[in-house]
Design a protein around this motif. Structure first.
Motif: not given
Ligand code: GLU
Length: 445
Positions: A43-44, A142, A176-177, A182-184, A209
Motif C-alpha cells: 500500500t505504500d 486523514h 488512511r492518510r 492506506w495504512l496497513y 495491532n
C-alpha cells in the motif's frame, strides 16, 4: 480449511525475522493440509518496488516455502474503498485534520502530565461547517478507526495465551492518510476476511495491532481468525541486533548454508523442541505446535546455523544434491565425501583429490620402499571389492607395520593430506591405475 498468510511489505528483502514468520505460516499450513498465501503489502507506493516483490518471491522459492496463492494489496484498492465507505456510513471511521506537529504537541502535553499519550478525539467534536472550512483551507483529512471503548479487547493467542487490552488506553488508529493512501491496519483485516484466513501468525510486535484489528473484524461483521504471535529473534549477544536485519537469503546462499538448515533452525529456536538435523521438512512439520513456542526472545546464532548445516549435509541422500555436485560425482562418491563437508562447496576440494594426483606430497624417505610395495600390491587387487582393506592387510603382513605407520604414508601418497575422507570409501573412487601411479611415483625420491 486452514489458511495462513505471509504478508511482507515489498519495501526491502526478507531478513531472518520475516523468513521465520513465513516459515511458521508455511509449516502450520502444511501440517494441517491447508493453504499458505503470500500477500504483498504494497500500500505504500513510494517505498514498495517490483524489484523487492520479485526478490521476496525468489527468496521464498529458494527457501522452498512456495505459496499456494499470491495477492497484492495494490490490486485491491477498490475493495478497500467499498469497505471504508461502509464503515464511514456506520460512523466507525472519521476524518481528522490535525497536522503531525499538532499531534506531537498533544502527545507531549499528555506525557508531561504523566498521562498516556492517547488521541483525544477532538476531530469528533467538529461540526460539518468546521470540516468544510478546514477542507476549504486546503487540509485533506486523514482517517481514524473509532474504537468501541466500552468493552475490553480480549483474545486467546496460540502462543502467548490469554491477552487483554483496555481500549480506553489506546488511540483510535489512523487507517488512511490525507493523500488517500492506506495504512496497513484496515486493508490487512479486509484481506484476512475476504481470503478466509483462519490463522494469523506473525511477530509479537503486532500484538497491540491485533487488539485493535479485532474491533475491525467485528465492525466488518466477520469472525476474527486465530492469532499466534511469536517472540522476536535476538542476535548472538542476546540483544536485538542490527545484524539480524541484514541477514537474508543472499547471505545464506553466499556462505554455503542450505535452505533446509535455515528452516530446521528457525523451526525450532524459541521452542521447547530441540534443533535437529533432517533430510526434509516432514518430521518438523508434523511436530509443529504453537504450544511449544516460548514467550522469551528466541536466540538466533550463526554458529548454530553452520553446525546444523553440516549435520544436515551429512545425512542428505545423493538425490537431494545430485544436481549441485561436480560433474561425474556419483552416489558412491557422495557417500564417501559427505561426512567431511561443512558446506556443499567443500565437496570440490575432496572431489579433486579423487580426480587428480596430489602435487608434491610430503613423504618420509623411510616410507618410500613401503610405498613401492604398496604400488605392487595395489596393481594386483580386485578394485571392485574393498581395495583399501585388501591393500592394508597385505601390507600389514609384509611390513609388520600397524596404525599410523601403516595408513598415513598411503593417505599422504594418495591424497597429499594427513586427514580427509575415510580411505576405505575414498580409494575405490580413484581409478586403479591412477592409484597405483600415485603410490609408485612416491616410492622413489
Ligand atoms: N505487512 C505487515 C508486516 O510486514 C504484515 C503484518 C501481518 O502479518 O499482518 O509487518
Amino acid at each position: 480449511m486452514i489458511k495462513t498468510r505471509f504478508a511482507p511489505s515489498p519495501t526491502g528483502t526478507l531478513h531472518i525475522g520475516n523468513i521465520r514468520t513465513a516459515l511458521l505460516n508455511w509449516m502450520f499450513a502444511r501440517q494441517q493440509g491447508g493453504l499458505f498465501l503470500l500477500r504483498l503489502d504494497d500500500t505504500d507506493a513510494e517505498r514498495s518496488t517490483q524489484a523487492f516483490a520479485d526478490a521476496i518471491i525468489a527468496d521464498l522459492g529458494w527457501l522452498g516455502l512456495k505459496p499456494d496463492d499470491q495477492v497484492r494489496q495494490s490490486d485491491r484498492f477498490a475493495l478497500y474503498q467499498k469497505r471504508f465507505d461502509e464503515l464511514r456510513d456506520k460512523g466507525r471511521v472519521y476524518p481528522c485534520y490535525e497536522s503531525s506537529q499538532e499531534l506531537d504537541l498533544k502527545r507531549k502535553v499528555l506525557l508531561g502530565r504523566g498521562l498516556p499519550p492517547i488521541y483525544d478525539r477532538a476531530a469528533l467534536q467538529l461540526t460539518d461547517a468546521d470540516r468544510a472550512a478546514l477542507e476549504a483551507s486546503g487540509i485533506a483529512p486523514h482517517w481514524r478507526f473509532k474504537l468501541d471503548q466500552s468493552t475490553p479487547l480480549i483474545f486467546d493467542d496460540l502462543i502467548r495465551g490469554s491477552q487483554r487490552f483496555d481500549p480506553a488506553l489506546l488511540s483510535d488508529p489512523v487507517i488512511r492518510r490525507g493523500d488517500g493512501s492506506w495504512l496497513y491496519m484496515l486493508p490487512s483485516v479486509i484481506d484476512d476476511v475476504d481470503m478466509g484466513i483462519t490463522h494469523v501468525v506473525r511477530g509479537e510486535d503486532h500484538v497491540t495491532n491485533t487488539a485493535l484489528q479485532l474491533q475491525m473484524f467485528e465492525a466488518l461483521d466477520a469472525p476474527a481468525p486465530r492469532f499466534a504471535h511469536a517472540a522476536l529473534l535476538t542476535g548472538e549477544e542476546g540483544k536485538l541486533s542490527k545484524r539480524l536485519g541484514s541477514l537474508g537469503v543472499d547471505h545464506f546462499r553466499d556462505t554455503g548454508i542450505e535452505a533446509l538448515a535455515v528452516k530446521a533452525l528457525l523451526a525450532r529456536i524459541g521452542t521447547s523442541d530441540p534443533v535437529i538435523p533432517v533430510a526434509d521438512m516432514t518430521a518438523l512439520n508434523e511436530s509443529f505446535n504453537f504450544a511449544h513456542f516460548g514467550r522469551a526472545p528466541a536466540r538466533f546464532d550463526e554458529t548454530e546455523l553452520a553446525a546444523i548445516n553440516a549435520r544436515i549435509l551429512h545425512l542428505l541422500p545423493f538425490e537431494a544434491v545430485s544436481g549441485r555436485l561436480p560433474e561425474g560425482m556419483d552416489a558412491q562418491a557422495w557417500a564417501a565425501i559427505r561426512p567431511n563437508i561443512s558446506t556443499l562447496g567443500d565437496v570440490g576440494i575432496w572431489w579433486s583429490l579423487v580426480r587428480h594426483a596430489p602435487a608434491n606430497p610430503n613423504i618420509d624417505p623411510e616410507d618410500r620402499a613401503y610405498l613401492a610395495d604398496a604400488a605392487d600390491i595395489a596393481a594386483t587387487l580386485d578394485w571392485a571389492s574393498d581395495p583399501w582393506h585388501g591393500l592394508t592387510s597385505r601390507l600389514k603382513d609384509n611390513s609388520g607395520r600397524k596404525g599410523k605407520a601403516l595408513f598415513l604414508p598411503l593417505r599422504r601418497a594418495l591424497t597429499g593430506l594427513d586427514h580427509g575422507p575415510d580411505m576405505a570409501a575414498l580409494l575405490p573412487l580413484i581409478d586403479q591405475q591412477d592409484a597405483v601411479a600415485r603410490l609408485r611415483n612416491n616410492s622413489a625420491a
